[in-house]
Design an enzyme around this catalytic site. Structure first.
Site, PDB file in Angstrom:
ATOM      1  N   LYS A   1     -29.639  32.970   9.630  1.00  0.00           N
ATOM      2  CA  LYS A   1     -31.090  32.806   9.541  1.00  0.00           C
ATOM      3  C   LYS A   1     -31.748  33.256  10.830  1.00  0.00           C
ATOM      4  CE  LYS A   1     -30.626  28.047  11.034  1.00  0.00           C
ATOM      5  NZ  LYS A   1     -31.309  28.188  12.326  1.00  0.00           N
TER       6      LYS A   1
ATOM      7  N   CYS B   1     -33.538  22.644  14.309  1.00  0.00           N
ATOM      8  CA  CYS B   1     -32.969  23.211  13.081  1.00  0.00           C
ATOM      9  C   CYS B   1     -32.432  22.153  12.121  1.00  0.00           C
ATOM     10  CB  CYS B   1     -31.920  24.256  13.424  1.00  0.00           C
ATOM     11  SG  CYS B   1     -32.694  25.716  14.184  1.00  0.00           S
TER      12      CYS B   1
ATOM     13  N   ASP C   1     -25.929  25.285  12.833  1.00  0.00           N
ATOM     14  CA  ASP C   1     -25.955  25.978  14.139  1.00  0.00           C
ATOM     15  C   ASP C   1     -24.984  25.411  15.185  1.00  0.00           C
ATOM     16  OD1 ASP C   1     -27.978  27.231  12.770  1.00  0.00           O
ATOM     17  OD2 ASP C   1     -29.543  26.843  14.244  1.00  0.00           O
TER      18      ASP C   1
HETATM   19  C1  VGL Z   1     -32.619  26.073  17.431  1.00  0.00           C
HETATM   20  C2  VGL Z   1     -34.318  26.478  18.919  1.00  0.00           C
HETATM   21  C3  VGL Z   1     -34.240  27.828  18.672  1.00  0.00           C
HETATM   22  C4  VGL Z   1     -31.735  25.077  16.753  1.00  0.00           C
HETATM   23  C5  VGL Z   1     -32.531  27.421  17.159  1.00  0.00           C
HETATM   24  O1  VGL Z   1     -30.643  25.447  16.276  1.00  0.00           O
HETATM   25  O2  VGL Z   1     -32.130  23.897  16.690  1.00  0.00           O
HETATM   26  N1  VGL Z   1     -33.522  25.609  18.289  1.00  0.00           N
HETATM   27  N2  VGL Z   1     -33.335  28.286  17.785  1.00  0.00           N
END
Ligand code: VGL
Ligand code: ZN
Length: 243
Positions: free
Chosen positions: A140, A184, A14
């Site tokens: 995802k 994540c 991410d």
């Molecule tokens: C994430 C919160 C919501 C992350 C993704 O990438 O850690 N955290 N969505």
């Protein structure tokens, strides 16, 4: 520590604009790790990138609920007590939410600002990230009624198939980096270990949301309890790897 090209994979989690300073769900210093990530990516033959990829009205967005603030949780108990109301923008029903929370960790979902919306600018990867070595890009969290922190398993336990894919190629060990270390990256690391992969969590190449308070400390404890190795990129033979 030597990297074995046919056995090791790097998973970059991410590294997207919405998690960078100024983004919708900014992670403090989320931008400073990209150079280090680029530096080690050249050591690996197998490089997985993940992208949070949510439809509008997603179950993890506070805006999908009436009277809910980001950085609070919605729980199965509240739902059962009739205390959860959806907003106009919700892309799921209360029945969908109940079925999801019954399976979700802790029977709850943290609520976030709208982030990484499909087709929006914020879901783009950091343009400074060297994607040239990526062999696999995994999106995802795109089912409206289910969140997915981990690259391996959605929060309701449904597999993404990534472990099977990597193991079919002979991968035995994964190095995880990226954002965010308490969500994540943490869940990607713990699910990788649960799938039977050896896991190394590179602590200097992640940063933390830090909400709720103590989430970073709890993440580090959870990794330790599962016997996951916490390392740093300094342990890798950076510079001597092929590019
Ligand atoms: C994430 C919160 C919501 C992350 C993704 O990438 O850690 N955290 N969505
Ligand atoms: Zn998300």
């Amino acid at each position: 520590m030597t990297i074995r090209h046919d056995r090791d994979a790097l998973i970059i989690v991410d590294q997207q604009l919405d998690f960078q300073p100024g983004g919708a769900l900014a992670v403090p210093e989320g931008d400073v790790i990209v150079e280090g990530i680029n530096r080690i990516a050249g050591l690996f033959t197998e490089v997985v990138l993940t992208q949070d990829h949510h439809p509008p009205g997603h179950v993890s967005f506070a805006s999908s609920y009436a009277h809910r603030a980001p950085f609070t949780a919605v729980t199965l108990d509240e739902l059962r007590g009739g205390g959860v109301e959806l907003s106009e923008s919700a892309a799921f029903s209360l029945d969908d939410l109940r079925a999801y929370l019954e399976e979700a960790r802790g029977n709850q979902q943290m609520l976030w600002p709208d982030h990484c919306v499909i087709g929006g600018d914020g879901e783009s990867l950091d343009p400074r990230l060297d994607v040239s070595r990526a062999t696999h890009i995994a999106r995802k969290g795109y089912r409206p009624h289910a969140d997915s922190y981990s690259a391996f398993r959605e929060n309701d336990g449904i597999t993404t198939g990534l472990a099977e894919c990597l193991m079919a190629k002979g991968i035995e060990r994964v190095f995880v980096v990226g954002l965010a270390g308490d969500y994540c990256v943490l869940y990607t690391a713990t699910d990788a270990a649960d799938s039977g992969l050896e896991v190394i969590y590179l602590e200097d190449l992640t940063r933390f949301v830090g909400s709720p308070a103590g989430s970073r400390e709890r993440a580090m404890e959870e990794l330790a309890e599962l016997g996951i190795t916490i390392g740093t990129s300094g342990d890798l033979p950076v510079g001597s790897g092929r590019r």
